[in-house]
Design an enzyme around this catalytic site. Sequence first.
Site, PDB file in Angstrom:
ATOM      1  N   CYS A 123      -3.351   1.712   7.621  1.00 36.90           N
ATOM      2  CA  CYS A 123      -3.200   0.760   6.512  1.00 36.90           C
ATOM      3  C   CYS A 123      -2.685  -0.515   7.153  1.00 36.90           C
ATOM      4  CB  CYS A 123      -2.226   1.292   5.466  1.00 36.90           C
ATOM      5  SG  CYS A 123      -1.842   0.072   4.195  1.00 36.90           S
TER       6      CYS A 123
ATOM      7  N   CYS B 163      -0.081  -2.530   4.632  1.00 37.45           N
ATOM      8  CA  CYS B 163       1.252  -1.983   4.337  1.00 37.45           C
ATOM      9  C   CYS B 163       1.382  -0.636   5.023  1.00 37.45           C
ATOM     10  CB  CYS B 163       1.554  -1.968   2.839  1.00 37.45           C
ATOM     11  SG  CYS B 163       0.245  -1.372   1.748  1.00 37.45           S
ATOM     12  N   SER B 164       1.401   0.475   4.281  1.00 39.56           N
ATOM     13  CA  SER B 164       1.600   1.770   4.941  1.00 39.56           C
ATOM     14  C   SER B 164       1.016   2.901   4.096  1.00 39.56           C
ATOM     15  CB  SER B 164       3.093   2.004   5.168  1.00 39.56           C
ATOM     16  OG  SER B 164       3.790   1.882   3.945  1.00 39.56           O
ATOM     17  N   CYS B 165      -0.096   2.635   3.398  1.00 43.24           N
ATOM     18  CA  CYS B 165      -0.700   3.639   2.516  1.00 43.24           C
ATOM     19  C   CYS B 165      -1.048   4.907   3.295  1.00 43.24           C
ATOM     20  CB  CYS B 165      -1.950   3.054   1.867  1.00 43.24           C
ATOM     21  SG  CYS B 165      -1.585   1.595   0.891  1.00 43.24           S
TER      22      CYS B 165
END
Lengths: 225, 204
Positions: B108, B111-113
């Site tokens: 991701c 962000c940090s999905c």
Amino acid sequence: MTRVHDMGGRFGDGPVVPDAEGAPVFATEWHGRALAVTLAAGALGQWNIDVSRHTRELLSPKDYMRFSYYEKWISGLADLLVQTGVLTREDFEEGGAVQRHPLAERKLKAAAVAGALAKGGPADRPSDVPVSFETGQAVRTLQISGNRLVEGGHTRLPIYAAGAKGHILKLHGTHVLPDSSAHGLGEAPEPLYAVVFPASELWADPEHPGDEVVLDLWQSYLEAV
Amino acid sequence: MPHDHSDHPHALLPPDPALRVKALETILTRKGLIDPATLDEIIDIYQNKIGPQNGARVVAKAWSDPAFKARLLADATAVVADLGYFGRQGEHMVVVENTPEQHNMVVCTLCSCYPWPLLGIPPGWYKSDAYRARAVREPRKVLADFGVTLSDESSVRVWDSTAEVRYLILPMRPAGTEGLSEEELAELVTRDSMIGTGLPKVPS
């Protein structure tokens, strides 16, 4: 132009340092607290995931780069609580008056946590927007990445994939449009596709002629070629 | 909300991150907006109940049962929900299969999905600037940081999770695992092999 979080493809970050498979989920106690406070505050229902992501993106580039991951979360949460009027700046300065908050009845109780996490927050919605592209069709992303509704607003087209030609791999259905939803402008659901791009469309020196990158992109980010 | 402010409210809280979290928790608790017992429960769930063992069970089942695998690749959300894996950050699941010709990796960049119901909370490296920046542009060099080398015949497809769809990689079943039970197979499935930065263990 996008913001500091949009770092895909950037040079200079150095090696990735893997963690052991069995490493603790939270490297330190406050990491777990930061995640839990953020989730519990989210359960008050005063913002959605797009608003919350965008608030982290609004951290100044200097803060975004110097903050560790959960520092971004907790600082974003503090900003969000004030933006949405749940807390005031005075609450932070004075430590918070001890009076019942109007939202207190929405407080997430320990017994309700498992159910709330299981429920999640699906992003698919019915939509009147007709599906424009079919699987296999060639498309190009918008030449300029950026929110078209709000200057400097939230968007999910990374700058590295702007103006790139690819093709539709799959229609995911119709999903909430973050560019609208992050700004209180409604969910504006529209078709969402997995779009596949040859690495050579994105990078000056791709590693391998067969490499590809897939992004999930909303219909309004795409044009027919 | 779109406006930039030079005076972010977070600057009013203590700069030390542990103290900053504590201050926020204290204010919200005093206002009756959060309950420390709720926080303990959230932490317990992600520390002890939801983690990569869930995804490993799905992979082992797909390795063992071709009909399950076909359904999983066609409609992962419904299929993993039947096994009890659904909810926050796994509302829309897609499973993609590694083959000798194509290796898959998930990132991701924005962000940090990450697919929480199947893999739990992402490891630190997944959320690092280095991984977010490099995985899309130089996946082979990133794989080298994990000690993984692909053959020149294999292409790499990197999945950048830019929407609410979450991806799980179905790694190739290791050779020499004929006759192993699903439980034994699940032991070979690492977290990183389901992100695409690692390969499953081989039986010793």
